[in-house]
Motif scaffolding. Structure first.
Motif, PDB file in Angstrom:
ATOM      1  N   ARG A  73      33.133  47.406   4.103  1.00 38.41           N
ATOM      2  CA  ARG A  73      33.678  47.670   2.749  1.00 38.41           C
ATOM      3  C   ARG A  73      32.816  46.975   1.691  1.00 38.41           C
ATOM      4  O   ARG A  73      32.575  47.521   0.612  1.00 38.41           O
ATOM      5  N   ARG A  74      32.351  45.792   2.016  1.00 39.70           N
ATOM      6  CA  ARG A  74      31.443  45.111   1.067  1.00 39.70           C
ATOM      7  C   ARG A  74      30.152  45.899   0.908  1.00 39.70           C
ATOM      8  O   ARG A  74      29.556  45.948  -0.154  1.00 39.70           O
ATOM      9  N   PHE A  75      29.719  46.503   2.028  1.00 42.22           N
ATOM     10  CA  PHE A  75      28.523  47.361   1.943  1.00 42.22           C
ATOM     11  C   PHE A  75      28.771  48.479   0.918  1.00 42.22           C
ATOM     12  O   PHE A  75      27.906  48.767   0.075  1.00 42.22           O
ATOM     13  N   ALA A  76      29.956  49.106   0.976  1.00 41.66           N
ATOM     14  CA  ALA A  76      30.259  50.180   0.018  1.00 41.66           C
ATOM     15  C   ALA A  76      30.151  49.650  -1.415  1.00 41.66           C
ATOM     16  O   ALA A  76      29.631  50.328  -2.308  1.00 41.66           O
ATOM     17  N   ASN A  77      30.602  48.402  -1.621  1.00 39.97           N
ATOM     18  CA  ASN A  77      30.502  47.820  -2.969  1.00 39.97           C
ATOM     19  C   ASN A  77      29.057  47.594  -3.375  1.00 39.97           C
ATOM     20  O   ASN A  77      28.685  47.790  -4.535  1.00 39.97           O
ATOM     21  N   GLU A  78      28.235  47.174  -2.419  1.00 39.66           N
ATOM     22  CA  GLU A  78      26.811  46.980  -2.727  1.00 39.66           C
ATOM     23  C   GLU A  78      26.166  48.321  -3.107  1.00 39.66           C
ATOM     24  O   GLU A  78      25.327  48.379  -3.997  1.00 39.66           O
ATOM     25  N   VAL A  79      26.566  49.378  -2.413  1.00 32.69           N
ATOM     26  CA  VAL A  79      26.011  50.700  -2.751  1.00 32.69           C
ATOM     27  C   VAL A  79      26.470  51.090  -4.156  1.00 32.69           C
ATOM     28  O   VAL A  79      25.679  51.611  -4.958  1.00 32.69           O
ATOM     29  N   CYS A 191      21.407  47.108   1.232  1.00 32.93           N
ATOM     30  CA  CYS A 191      22.830  47.073   0.857  1.00 32.93           C
ATOM     31  C   CYS A 191      23.663  46.517   2.005  1.00 32.93           C
ATOM     32  O   CYS A 191      24.587  45.735   1.791  1.00 32.93           O
ATOM     33  N   PHE A 192      23.344  46.922   3.240  1.00 32.27           N
ATOM     34  CA  PHE A 192      24.074  46.373   4.393  1.00 32.27           C
ATOM     35  C   PHE A 192      23.861  44.863   4.475  1.00 32.27           C
ATOM     36  O   PHE A 192      24.800  44.100   4.669  1.00 32.27           O
ATOM     37  N   ASN A 193      22.611  44.454   4.324  1.00 31.27           N
ATOM     38  CA  ASN A 193      22.293  43.039   4.515  1.00 31.27           C
ATOM     39  C   ASN A 193      22.878  42.194   3.382  1.00 31.27           C
ATOM     40  O   ASN A 193      23.397  41.100   3.627  1.00 31.27           O
ATOM     41  N   SER A 199      20.375  40.859   8.946  1.00 31.57           N
ATOM     42  CA  SER A 199      19.229  41.748   9.129  1.00 31.57           C
ATOM     43  C   SER A 199      18.808  41.809  10.587  1.00 31.57           C
ATOM     44  O   SER A 199      17.818  42.457  10.918  1.00 31.57           O
ATOM     45  N   ALA A 200      19.559  41.128  11.464  1.00 32.03           N
ATOM     46  CA  ALA A 200      19.330  41.315  12.898  1.00 32.03           C
ATOM     47  C   ALA A 200      20.347  42.303  13.455  1.00 32.03           C
ATOM     48  O   ALA A 200      20.050  43.057  14.375  1.00 32.03           O
ATOM     49  N   VAL A 201      21.540  42.296  12.860  1.00 34.15           N
ATOM     50  CA  VAL A 201      22.581  43.233  13.318  1.00 34.15           C
ATOM     51  C   VAL A 201      22.289  44.642  12.801  1.00 34.15           C
ATOM     52  O   VAL A 201      22.502  45.635  13.480  1.00 34.15           O
ATOM     53  N   MET A 202      21.778  44.722  11.593  1.00 32.30           N
ATOM     54  CA  MET A 202      21.451  46.036  11.009  1.00 32.30           C
ATOM     55  C   MET A 202      19.998  45.957  10.533  1.00 32.30           C
ATOM     56  O   MET A 202      19.706  45.402   9.485  1.00 32.30           O
TER      57      MET A 202
END
Ligand code: NAD
Length: 490
Positions: A73-79, A191-193, A199-202
Motif C-alpha cells: 500500500r505504501r508502494f501505491a502511495n509512492e506511485v 517506488c517499491f524500494n 532492494s534485495a526483496v524487489m
C-alpha cells in the motif's frame, strides 16, 4: 533502489555527457516519437542479483502478511507521489499518448488493492474440523524467488500485475523490464524500494533477451512470471521443460477476433472496432486483429469504421490536440508491419485503408484496414500494430469457425446479435476472455486475465495471479498423537 544494486543512470539524473562518460557499454532506450535518448545504463549481473534475492526472501516471507500488505500500500502511495514523472517516462519510452500513460499509472495504483483482495480470497486459510481426526488446515506458502519478465507495451502495469501479487504472497522478486523500457522499470522499482521493500526483496535487473534467458535458467529462481510474445513464451517453456519444480506462468499474444452481427448501432460498433484495433497503435495483446463481419452488415460497418479510422490523429505523446495513438515502438517494428501489409496485399488482400508511414526515420504507422476474405492461407500470426484484417462471412457458425481459426485464444468479442446468438458465440468460441458489445481491449482487473492456445498456459494473471504466487499446503493437525492399528496385527 539503492545505487549499488543497479548502477544505472536514469533520466534526469545528470548531464548526459557525464552519464555517457561514466557508464560502460550497456543498454540505451530511445523515444520512438523523436529518436531522442531516454535512458542509458549498465546491464545487470544475473548471478549477483539472484544471490541477493535468495538471501533476502526468507526474511520477507517471515514478515506477517499484514506487514507485506501495508508495504505494497505504501508502494501505491509512492506511485501516486511520482505519478506525473512515471507517466511522462512511460509516454516518452513507449510513444503512447500522455492520456494513456496516465491511465496506465492509475492501473498500477489500482492493482494494489485488487491484489490484496485477490490474495485474501484466492488463498484464504481454511480449517476443516473433525471430532475424530482433529483438523485439516489449508494454508499457502510462497515459492521463493520469482523472475518477472515483461514486455514494452505497458512497461509499468504489466510487470506490476505480477510483482505485487508475488510480493504479497511472500516471494522475493527479480524484475527484468523490457530492454525498450528500462527507465520505466527503474522508476517502478524505486517506488517499491522507497516504500520500504528492500532492494534485495524487489530487485531490478536490466538487460535484454540474453539476461532473460540466464534468469530463466538459473537454479536460484523458483518461478518465471512472463508477459510477452508467443515466441519468447515458447522458448521459456522449452527451457523449463525439464524443470517441473519451477513455476512457469506465461501470458502471451493473440490474433483476436471481433465478430460483428446484426445491430442498428453502426456508429457505436465502429467506435468499439476502432478502440479495439487501434488503441496504443495496436500494441496491446488484447487488440482486435480480425474483424469478422456478417455479409449484410459489411458495407455499413466497414464504411463507418474506415471513416472513423480516417479521423484518427496519430502523433507524439505530448502533441496538442492529444493524439489517439502514437508511433509503434521502433523502426524495425514499423518496417515489419509495412512488410506484412504488402504481404497481405500481394496474397489476395484488398486494402480498405492503406498503411502509411509518414516519416522516413520515425516509426509512425497509420491505422490500416485490409479485407483478407479472399486470401487462401491467412498467416495466423500476431501483427503487433495498427493493422485490422476484415473477413466477410454469411452465417454465425461460419463466423465462430473463423474466430476459432487461430492457434491463439486470448480475447473474442461479439458486437450485436441477440442474447441467444451471444450464448452460442460464448459457448463455442475459444478464448480466455469472451465479451459482448464491449471492446476486446481493457480487461477488468477484478477478473482473471489470460488466454488459451498460444496465448498462455492456463495460469491466468489479473485476479488469479495469487494462484501462481503461492502453493497450498494441506495439513492434518491434532494436538496429541492418538492412533491404534485396528487390523492385521498378530
Ligand atoms: P518479447 O517476447 O519480445 O519480450 C518480452 C520480454 O522477454 C522482454 O523483457 C525480453 O527481453 C524477454 N525475452 C526475450 N527473449 C527471451 C528469452 N529467450 N528468455 C527469457 N526472456 C526473454 O515481447 P515484446 O515485443 O516486448 O512485447 C510484445 C508482446 O507481448 C506481444 O506479443 C504481446 O501480445 C505480448 N503481450 C502479452 C500480454 C498478455 O497479458 N497476454 C500483455 C502485453 C503484451
Amino acid at each position: 533502489m539503492d545505487a549499488a544494486a543497479n548502477p544505472s543512470t536514469a533520466i534526469d539524473s545528470g548531464p548526459l555527457s557525464d552519464r555517457l562518460a561514466s557508464s560502460p557499454p550497456g543498454l540505451v532506450s530511445y523515444e520512438p516519437a523523436t529518436g531522442v535518448e531516454v535512458w542509458r545504463g549498465r546491464i545487470g549481473d544475473v548471478e549477483e542479483t539472484v544471490k541477493r534475492a535468495r538471501r533476502a526472501w526468507g526474511g520477507w516471507a517471515a514478515q506477517p502478511l499484514s506487514t507485506r500488505m501495508e508495504l505494497v500500500r505504501r508502494f501505491a502511495n509512492e506511485v501516486r507521489k511520482d505519478a506525473e514523472k512515471l507517466a511522462t517516462t512511460i509516454a516518452r519510452e513507449t510513444g503512447k499518448p500522455m492520456w494513456e500513460a496516465n491511465a496506465e499509472v492509475e492501473a498500477v495504483i489500482a492493482k494494489v488493492e485488487t491484489s490484496i483482495r485477490a490474495y485474501a480470497e484466492r488463498t484464504a486459510q481454511r480449517k476443516l474440523d473433525s471430532a475424530i481426526q482433529g483438523s485439516l488446515a489449508v494454508r499457502h506458502k510462497p515459492h521463493g524467488v520469482m523472475a518477472v519478465i515483461s514486455p514494452y507495451n505497458m512497461p509499468a502495469h504489466l510487470p506490476n500485475a505480477h510483482i505485487v501479487p508475488a510480493l504479497i504472497a511472500g516471494n522475493a522478486v527479480i524484475f527484468k523490464p523490457s530492454e525498450r523500457a528500462p527507465a520505466t522499470g527503474e522508476l517502478l522499482a524505486r517506488c517499491f524500494n522507497r516504500a520500504g521493500i528492500s532492494s534485495a526483496v524487489m530487485q531490478l535487473l536490466v538487460g535484454g533477451p540474453d539476461i532473460g534467458q540466464a534468469l530463466v535458467a538459473h537454479d536460484g529462481v523458483d518461478g518465471v512470471l512472463f508477459t510477452g510474445s508467443a515466441n519468447t513464451g515458447i522458448a521459456i517453456n522449452r527451457k523449463l521443460a525439464t524443470r517441473p519444480d519451477k513455476v512457469c506462468a506465461l501470458e502471451m499474444g493473440g490474433n483476436n477476433p471481433l465478430v460483428v452481427w446484426d445491430t442498428p448501432k453502426i456508429t457505436d460498433a465502429a467506435a468499439l472496432i476502432v478502440q479495439s484495433a487501434f488503441a496504443s497503435a495496436g500494441q496491446r495483446c488484447t487488440a482486435a486483429r480480425r474483424l469478422i463481419v456478417k455479409d449484410s452488415m459489411y458495407d455499413a460497418i466497414v464504411g463507418e469504421t474506415k471513416a472513423l479510422a480516417d479521423r484518427i490523429i496519430f502523433g507524439a505523446p505530448f502533441d496538442e490536440p492529444a493524439p489517439f495513438m502514437g508511433p509503434v515502438i521502433d523502426n524495425a517494428a514499423a518496417d515489419g508491419l509495412a512488410e506484412s501489409f504488402v504481404y497481405l496485399m500481394s496474397h489476395g488482400g484488398k486494402a480498405v485503408k492503406h498503411l502509411v508511414r509518414p516519416h522516413d526515420t520515425l516509426p509512425f504507422v497509420s491505422p490500416a484496414i485490409i479485407d483478407t476474405t479472399a486470401m487462401k492461407d491467412r498467416p495466423d500470426v500476431e501483427l503487433f500494430g495498427p493493422i485490422l484484417q476484415v473477413i466477410r462471412v454469411s452465417d454465425l457458425d461460419e463466423a465462430i469457425a473463423e474466430a476459432n481459426n487461430t492457434r491463439f485464444g486470448l480475447v473474442s468479442s461479439l458486437i450485436g446479435g441477440s442474447p441467444q446468438e451471444y450464448n452460442r458465440f460464448w459457448a463455442n468460441v475459444r478464448a480466455g476472455i469472451v465479451n459482448w458489445n464491449r471492446p476486446t481491449i481493457s480487461p477488468s482487473h477484478a477478473a482473471p486475465m489470460g488466454g488459451i492456445g498460444l496465448s498462455g498456459n492456463h495460469r491466468p494473471t489479473g485476479y488469479y495471479a495469487a494462484d501462481y504466487c503461492a502453493y497450498p499446503v494441506a495439513s492434518g493437525e491434532v494436538e496429541q498423537p492418538r492412533a491404534v492399528i485396528g487390523v492385521g496385527l498378530k
